[in-house]
Design a protein around this motif. Structure first.
Motif, PDB file in Angstrom:
ATOM      1  N   MET A   1      47.172  39.565  36.991  1.00 37.52           N
ATOM      2  CA  MET A   1      46.180  40.585  37.367  1.00 37.52           C
ATOM      3  C   MET A   1      45.061  39.909  38.262  1.00 37.52           C
ATOM      4  SD  MET A   1      44.343  43.088  34.870  1.00 37.52           S
ATOM      5  CE  MET A   1      44.089  44.813  35.612  1.00 37.52           C
ATOM      6  N   GLU A   2      44.776  40.508  39.164  1.00 42.48           N
ATOM      7  CA  GLU A   2      44.024  39.842  40.151  1.00 42.48           C
ATOM      8  C   GLU A   2      42.400  40.129  39.882  1.00 42.48           C
ATOM      9  OE1 GLU A   2      44.571  38.552  43.217  1.00 42.48           O
ATOM     10  OE2 GLU A   2      46.761  38.552  42.459  1.00 42.48           O
ATOM     11  N   ILE A   3      41.485  39.486  40.340  1.00 43.86           N
ATOM     12  CA  ILE A   3      39.898  39.295  39.646  1.00 43.86           C
ATOM     13  C   ILE A   3      39.566  40.648  40.469  1.00 43.86           C
ATOM     14  CG2 ILE A   3      37.959  38.634  40.490  1.00 43.86           C
ATOM     15  CD1 ILE A   3      39.232  35.501  40.277  1.00 43.86           C
ATOM     16  N   ASN A   4      39.797  41.387  41.666  1.00 45.52           N
ATOM     17  CA  ASN A   4      39.238  42.349  42.156  1.00 45.52           C
ATOM     18  C   ASN A   4      39.784  43.644  41.225  1.00 45.52           C
ATOM     19  OD1 ASN A   4      41.960  42.442  43.077  1.00 45.52           O
ATOM     20  ND2 ASN A   4      41.263  42.803  45.181  1.00 45.52           N
ATOM     21  N   ASN A   5      40.781  43.507  40.822  1.00 44.97           N
ATOM     22  CA  ASN A   5      41.485  44.664  39.797  1.00 44.97           C
ATOM     23  C   ASN A   5      40.734  44.714  38.526  1.00 44.97           C
ATOM     24  OD1 ASN A   5      43.214  45.684  41.626  1.00 44.97           O
ATOM     25  ND2 ASN A   5      45.089  44.238  40.831  1.00 44.97           N
ATOM     26  N   ILE A   6      40.359  43.583  38.028  1.00 47.60           N
ATOM     27  CA  ILE A   6      39.487  43.542  36.838  1.00 47.60           C
ATOM     28  C   ILE A   6      38.211  43.988  37.066  1.00 47.60           C
ATOM     29  CG2 ILE A   6      38.758  41.899  35.199  1.00 47.60           C
ATOM     30  CD1 ILE A   6      40.893  40.074  35.631  1.00 47.60           C
ATOM     31  N   VAL A   7      37.602  43.577  38.102  1.00 46.70           N
ATOM     32  CA  VAL A   7      36.049  44.142  38.232  1.00 46.70           C
ATOM     33  C   VAL A   7      36.212  45.296  38.680  1.00 46.70           C
ATOM     34  CG1 VAL A   7      34.107  43.892  39.923  1.00 46.70           C
ATOM     35  CG2 VAL A   7      35.395  41.768  39.089  1.00 46.70           C
ATOM     36  N   ARG A   8      37.254  46.111  39.306  1.00 49.98           N
ATOM     37  CA  ARG A   8      37.014  47.549  39.429  1.00 49.98           C
ATOM     38  C   ARG A   8      37.228  48.347  38.352  1.00 49.98           C
ATOM     39  NH1 ARG A   8      41.185  50.681  39.489  1.00 49.98           N
ATOM     40  NH2 ARG A   8      42.951  48.842  39.453  1.00 49.98           N
ATOM     41  N   LEU A   9      38.123  47.761  37.399  1.00 43.84           N
ATOM     42  CA  LEU A   9      38.296  48.571  35.972  1.00 43.84           C
ATOM     43  C   LEU A   9      37.104  48.503  35.221  1.00 43.84           C
ATOM     44  CD1 LEU A   9      41.899  47.366  35.055  1.00 43.84           C
ATOM     45  CD2 LEU A   9      41.175  49.580  35.388  1.00 43.84           C
ATOM     46  N   LEU A  10      36.439  47.170  35.376  1.00 43.51           N
ATOM     47  CA  LEU A  10      34.833  47.072  34.597  1.00 43.51           C
ATOM     48  C   LEU A  10      34.013  48.029  35.312  1.00 43.51           C
ATOM     49  CD1 LEU A  10      34.602  43.286  34.358  1.00 43.51           C
ATOM     50  CD2 LEU A  10      34.534  44.753  32.389  1.00 43.51           C
ATOM     51  N   ARG A  11      33.971  48.192  36.408  1.00 47.37           N
ATOM     52  CA  ARG A  11      33.124  49.149  36.936  1.00 47.37           C
ATOM     53  C   ARG A  11      33.384  50.628  36.971  1.00 47.37           C
ATOM     54  NH1 ARG A  11      29.898  45.684  39.845  1.00 47.37           N
ATOM     55  NH2 ARG A  11      30.520  44.122  41.011  1.00 47.37           N
ATOM     56  N   GLU A  12      34.520  51.095  36.791  1.00 41.04           N
ATOM     57  CA  GLU A  12      35.149  52.209  36.560  1.00 41.04           C
ATOM     58  C   GLU A  12      34.973  52.578  34.924  1.00 41.04           C
ATOM     59  OE1 GLU A  12      39.007  52.492  37.900  1.00 41.04           O
ATOM     60  OE2 GLU A  12      38.534  52.258  40.220  1.00 41.04           O
ATOM     61  N   ASN A  13      35.376  51.766  34.100  1.00 37.09           N
ATOM     62  CA  ASN A  13      35.414  52.167  32.677  1.00 37.09           C
ATOM     63  C   ASN A  13      34.421  51.264  31.934  1.00 37.09           C
ATOM     64  OD1 ASN A  13      37.807  53.475  33.538  1.00 37.09           O
ATOM     65  ND2 ASN A  13      39.154  51.670  33.128  1.00 37.09           N
TER      66      ASN A  13
ATOM     67  N   LYS B   1      31.301  27.552  33.760  1.00 41.40           N
ATOM     68  CA  LYS B   1      30.948  26.929  35.163  1.00 41.40           C
ATOM     69  C   LYS B   1      31.986  26.901  36.261  1.00 41.40           C
ATOM     70  CE  LYS B   1      27.646  23.959  32.463  1.00 41.40           C
ATOM     71  NZ  LYS B   1      27.290  22.603  32.061  1.00 41.40           N
ATOM     72  N   GLN B   2      33.287  26.937  35.829  1.00 45.46           N
ATOM     73  CA  GLN B   2      34.101  27.151  36.818  1.00 45.46           C
ATOM     74  C   GLN B   2      35.524  27.569  36.583  1.00 45.46           C
ATOM     75  OE1 GLN B   2      34.670  22.702  37.280  1.00 45.46           O
ATOM     76  NE2 GLN B   2      35.754  22.363  35.612  1.00 45.46           N
ATOM     77  N   GLY B   3      36.463  27.848  37.330  1.00 47.24           N
ATOM     78  CA  GLY B   3      37.862  28.312  36.968  1.00 47.24           C
ATOM     79  C   GLY B   3      37.826  29.942  37.256  1.00 47.24           C
ATOM     80  N   PHE B   4      38.958  30.351  36.698  1.00 38.27           N
ATOM     81  CA  PHE B   4      39.075  31.970  36.821  1.00 38.27           C
ATOM     82  C   PHE B   4      38.090  32.562  36.112  1.00 38.27           C
ATOM     83  CE2 PHE B   4      41.248  35.804  35.315  1.00 38.27           C
ATOM     84  CZ  PHE B   4      41.783  36.283  36.481  1.00 38.27           C
ATOM     85  N   TRP B   5      37.972  32.292  35.085  1.00 39.57           N
ATOM     86  CA  TRP B   5      36.831  33.287  34.101  1.00 39.57           C
ATOM     87  C   TRP B   5      35.588  33.189  34.852  1.00 39.57           C
ATOM     88  CZ3 TRP B   5      39.431  36.681  31.257  1.00 39.57           C
ATOM     89  CH2 TRP B   5      40.576  36.485  30.823  1.00 39.57           C
ATOM     90  N   ASN B   6      35.176  32.102  35.292  1.00 36.83           N
ATOM     91  CA  ASN B   6      33.876  32.187  36.158  1.00 36.83           C
ATOM     92  C   ASN B   6      33.918  33.087  37.419  1.00 36.83           C
ATOM     93  OD1 ASN B   6      32.766  30.811  38.727  1.00 36.83           O
ATOM     94  ND2 ASN B   6      31.373  30.025  37.071  1.00 36.83           N
ATOM     95  N   LYS B   7      34.978  33.119  37.927  1.00 37.59           N
ATOM     96  CA  LYS B   7      35.022  33.805  39.265  1.00 37.59           C
ATOM     97  C   LYS B   7      35.256  35.540  38.602  1.00 37.59           C
ATOM     98  CE  LYS B   7      37.554  30.459  41.864  1.00 37.59           C
ATOM     99  NZ  LYS B   7      38.810  29.916  42.393  1.00 37.59           N
ATOM    100  N   VAL B   8      35.608  35.744  37.560  1.00 38.16           N
ATOM    101  CA  VAL B   8      35.680  37.160  37.258  1.00 38.16           C
ATOM    102  C   VAL B   8      34.242  37.431  36.892  1.00 38.16           C
ATOM    103  CG1 VAL B   8      36.281  38.604  35.464  1.00 38.16           C
ATOM    104  CG2 VAL B   8      37.853  37.213  36.066  1.00 38.16           C
ATOM    105  N   VAL B   9      33.445  36.645  36.318  1.00 41.39           N
ATOM    106  CA  VAL B   9      31.901  37.076  35.878  1.00 41.39           C
ATOM    107  C   VAL B   9      31.232  36.973  37.296  1.00 41.39           C
ATOM    108  CG1 VAL B   9      29.886  36.598  34.504  1.00 41.39           C
ATOM    109  CG2 VAL B   9      32.303  36.169  33.493  1.00 41.39           C
ATOM    110  N   PHE B  10      31.390  35.872  37.970  1.00 44.27           N
ATOM    111  CA  PHE B  10      30.581  36.017  39.313  1.00 44.27           C
ATOM    112  C   PHE B  10      30.801  37.273  40.163  1.00 44.27           C
ATOM    113  CE2 PHE B  10      30.085  34.668  43.811  1.00 44.27           C
ATOM    114  CZ  PHE B  10      28.663  34.103  43.613  1.00 44.27           C
TER     115      PHE B  10
END
Length: 155
Positions: free
Chosen positions: A1-13, A100-109
Motif C-alpha cells: 500500500m502506498e503512503i499517499n493512499n494511507i494518508v488519504r484514508l486517514l484524512r477521509e476516515n 526518525k527514518q524509514g517508511f513509517w516516518n514517511k507516513v507520519v510526516f
C-alpha cells in the motif's frame, strides 16, 4: 500500500488498519478522531523533537537529549501537557515514540501531524505493508522521562 493512499484514508476516515511486515495489525488514528472510551492504549507517533512540546508538559533538556540521541526504538512516557485535551492520557501520563527514518516516518510526516497507533486483532486491514513496524521489535526500550530530568527504565 502506498503512503499517499494511507494518508488519504486517514484524512477521509480518521483511522486506517494495516498489516505490517511481521504480520501484526496496526491501527493508525488521527488524534482529532480518537474516542476510545476507557481504552487508553494508543501511543503517539512523532517525527520531530519539537512535537514533544504539544504532548508533554514540562520536559527537561536532559530528557530532550535522551530522545534526540536514542539509537534504538523507544517508547517514552511523560506527564501529559494540560493543553492536551483529547487523546490517550492515562493517570496524567502520555506515551509516544519518535520515528526518525524509514517508511513509517514517511507516513507520519506525510500526514503533517502526530498520529496515534495501537495494535489491533480483529479488524479488517485496508492493506499490507512489507516494512516491519519499528515499535514492535523485541529490543524496544521503554523509558519514563520526568520534568526534572529523572529517567526510569520500564519493562
Amino acid at each position: 500500500m502506498e503512503i499517499n493512499n494511507i494518508v488519504r484514508l486517514l484524512r477521509e476516515n480518521g483511522r486506517v488498519c494495516l498489516q505490517e511486515g511481521a504480520g501484526r495489525k496496526i491501527e493508525l488514528i488521527d488524534p482529532d478522531q480518537y474516542d476510545e472510551g476507557n481504552d487508553q492504549s494508543a501511543i503517539y507517533l512523532l517525527t520531530d523533537l519539537f512535537q514533544i512540546r504539544a504532548l508533554a508538559g514540562q520536559f527537561s533538556e536532559i530528557a530532550l537529549d535522551i530522545v534526540e540521541y536514542a539509537t534504538k526504538p523507544t517508547i517514552y512516557t511523560s506527564f501529559a501537557s494540560p493543553l492536551l485535551s483529547k487523546g490517550p492520557v492515562k493517570d496524567g501520563k502520555v506515551k509516544f515514540g519518535i520515528l526518525k527514518q524509514g517508511f513509517w516516518n514517511k507516513v507520519v510526516f506525510s500526514f503533517s501531524r502526530p498520529l496515534l497507533y495501537k495494535e489491533v486483532f480483529e479488524q479488517e486491514e485496508a492493506g499490507t505493508i512489507k516494512e516491519k513496524f519499528p515499535l514492535f521489535r523485541p529490543d524496544v526500550k521503554r523509558l519514563f522521562l520526568s520534568p526534572e530530568g529523572d529517567v526510569k527504565i520500564g519493562n
